[in-house]
Design an enzyme around this catalytic site. Sequence first.
Site, PDB file in Angstrom:
ATOM      1  N   GLU A  35       0.814  -1.215   0.000  1.00  0.00           N
ATOM      2  CA  GLU A  35       0.000   0.000   0.000  1.00  0.00           C
ATOM      3  C   GLU A  35       0.856   1.279   0.000  1.00  0.00           C
ATOM      4  OE1 GLU A  35      -3.204  -0.288  -0.623  1.00  0.00           O
ATOM      5  OE2 GLU A  35      -3.389   1.895  -0.540  1.00  0.00           O
ATOM      6  N   HIS A  37       3.633   1.797  -1.751  1.00  0.00           N
ATOM      7  CA  HIS A  37       3.907   2.080  -3.166  1.00  0.00           C
ATOM      8  C   HIS A  37       2.648   2.597  -3.858  1.00  0.00           C
ATOM      9  CE1 HIS A  37       6.953  -1.275  -2.428  1.00  0.00           C
ATOM     10  NE2 HIS A  37       7.724  -0.344  -2.930  1.00  0.00           N
ATOM     11  N   LYS A 149       9.331   7.211   4.393  1.00  0.00           N
ATOM     12  CA  LYS A 149       9.826   6.041   5.135  1.00  0.00           C
ATOM     13  C   LYS A 149      11.343   5.939   4.980  1.00  0.00           C
ATOM     14  CE  LYS A 149      10.104   1.324   5.768  1.00  0.00           C
ATOM     15  NZ  LYS A 149      10.894   0.835   4.646  1.00  0.00           N
ATOM     16  N   VAL A 176       3.245   5.054   5.034  1.00  0.00           N
ATOM     17  CA  VAL A 176       2.023   4.256   5.123  1.00  0.00           C
ATOM     18  C   VAL A 176       2.316   3.062   6.040  1.00  0.00           C
ATOM     19  CG1 VAL A 176       0.325   2.922   3.820  1.00  0.00           C
ATOM     20  CG2 VAL A 176       1.327   4.996   2.821  1.00  0.00           C
ATOM     21  N   SER A 185       6.719  -2.357   4.289  1.00  0.00           N
ATOM     22  CA  SER A 185       7.991  -2.550   3.606  1.00  0.00           C
ATOM     23  C   SER A 185       7.940  -3.874   2.857  1.00  0.00           C
ATOM     24  CB  SER A 185       9.127  -2.600   4.641  1.00  0.00           C
ATOM     25  OG  SER A 185      10.295  -3.112   4.036  1.00  0.00           O
TER      26      SER A 185
HETATM   27  P1  AMP Z   1      11.205   0.571  -2.570  1.00  0.00           P
HETATM   28  O1  AMP Z   1      10.478  -0.251  -3.595  1.00  0.00           O
HETATM   29  O2  AMP Z   1      11.257  -0.054  -1.224  1.00  0.00           O
HETATM   30  O3  AMP Z   1      12.528   1.090  -3.066  1.00  0.00           O
HETATM   31  O4  AMP Z   1      10.303   1.855  -2.354  1.00  0.00           O
HETATM   32  C1  AMP Z   1       9.889   2.650  -3.454  1.00  0.00           C
HETATM   33  C2  AMP Z   1       9.350   3.944  -2.922  1.00  0.00           C
HETATM   34  O5  AMP Z   1       8.257   3.681  -2.064  1.00  0.00           O
HETATM   35  C3  AMP Z   1      10.379   4.739  -2.094  1.00  0.00           C
HETATM   36  O6  AMP Z   1      10.236   6.114  -2.378  1.00  0.00           O
HETATM   37  C4  AMP Z   1       9.967   4.429  -0.685  1.00  0.00           C
HETATM   38  O7  AMP Z   1      10.308   5.438   0.223  1.00  0.00           O
HETATM   39  C5  AMP Z   1       8.457   4.331  -0.831  1.00  0.00           C
HETATM   40  N1  AMP Z   1       7.907   3.564   0.277  1.00  0.00           N
HETATM   41  C6  AMP Z   1       8.260   2.317   0.672  1.00  0.00           C
HETATM   42  N2  AMP Z   1       7.568   1.960   1.767  1.00  0.00           N
HETATM   43  C7  AMP Z   1       6.763   2.998   2.077  1.00  0.00           C
HETATM   44  C8  AMP Z   1       5.811   3.242   3.108  1.00  0.00           C
HETATM   45  N3  AMP Z   1       5.537   2.336   4.047  1.00  0.00           N
HETATM   46  N4  AMP Z   1       5.176   4.434   3.107  1.00  0.00           N
HETATM   47  C9  AMP Z   1       5.457   5.378   2.165  1.00  0.00           C
HETATM   48  N5  AMP Z   1       6.331   5.197   1.167  1.00  0.00           N
HETATM   49  C10 AMP Z   1       6.976   4.029   1.117  1.00  0.00           C
END
Ligand code: AMP
Length: 281
Positions: A35, A37, A149, A176, A185
């Site tokens: 959620e 993403h 995050k 989120v 995550s």
């Molecule tokens: P990642 O796929 O983990 O590299 O994350 C892609 C994007 O989604 C990055 O900008 C992260 O900061 C964001 N993101 C990951 N988890 C969360 C979360 N729980 N709440 C808000 N944004 C997130």
Amino acid sequence: MDILKTTAEIRAWVKEQREKGFAIHLVPTMGYFHEGHLTLMRQAQAPNAKVVVSLFVNPKQFGPLEDLSVYPRDIPRDSAMSESAGVDAMFIPPVKEMYPSGFQTTIALPEISKGLCGRYRPSHFPGVALIVLKLFNLVQPDRAYFGQKDYQQLQVIKQLVIDLNLPVKVIGCPIVREEDGLAMSSRNIYLSPEERVQATVINKSLTRAQSVVKAGERDTDSLIEQVKEWISQSPLANIQYLEIVHPDTLDPIHTIEDQAVLAIAVHFGKTRLIDNILLES
Ligand code: AMP
């Protein structure tokens, strides 16, 4: 939703949308959507804009002993999720498309990367800055969306944009969380059921720290000790770092005068979780 795999395809797609008069909004990700993403993808939508989500598990941002080979991947699931979230295109390049043989450029932002995660993951932010700069060059987005995050990552990218005069507006979006407060995550699936239960101590401790500051605590050494104490009540938690820093520079703060960010990394078994909260006096 269009699926684009090569640099030529993404450039052609962007050109076509620009010719039709659309702005371009980019959401960079490593996939295995949750959620958090999807919230970024929804936030990126605007009537005059096309949204492109990049999905690339960037090898250069993983250290040699980190989880690159086991990082969760499920492109069919991710494509279905982003399509139903209203995304216009996904850019899913193979590694050789982004790093062809002979690739040699590096990029570093040593000041903003020196504390927090950067201290323990020295190749991480150079890898992040490099891939984000490549994506910005390929997509030339008007806006790019990142989650708070990964707070240090967001500051690294904001600094990169300032330093290199990049014509993109960086938008930071709130964290989120699951219903019990754990920050969402892709790595949460690594947690055993017991670790998953105990991991709720992170957000509980961060929000408790926020109340303690609201009630008058200003001394960060004392606050850090209190938070360590609360976290240690979960025996599976192993703190990697716990720092209170300036929201923009990420320099450590000793007395909270206005705003500060409490940032933490905690291992539960092999799984490393990060989280943060804004403290306001
Ligand atoms: P990642 O796929 O983990 O590299 O994350 C892609 C994007 O989604 C990055 O900008 C992260 O900061 C964001 N993101 C990951 N988890 C969360 C979360 N729980 N709440 C808000 N944004 C997130």
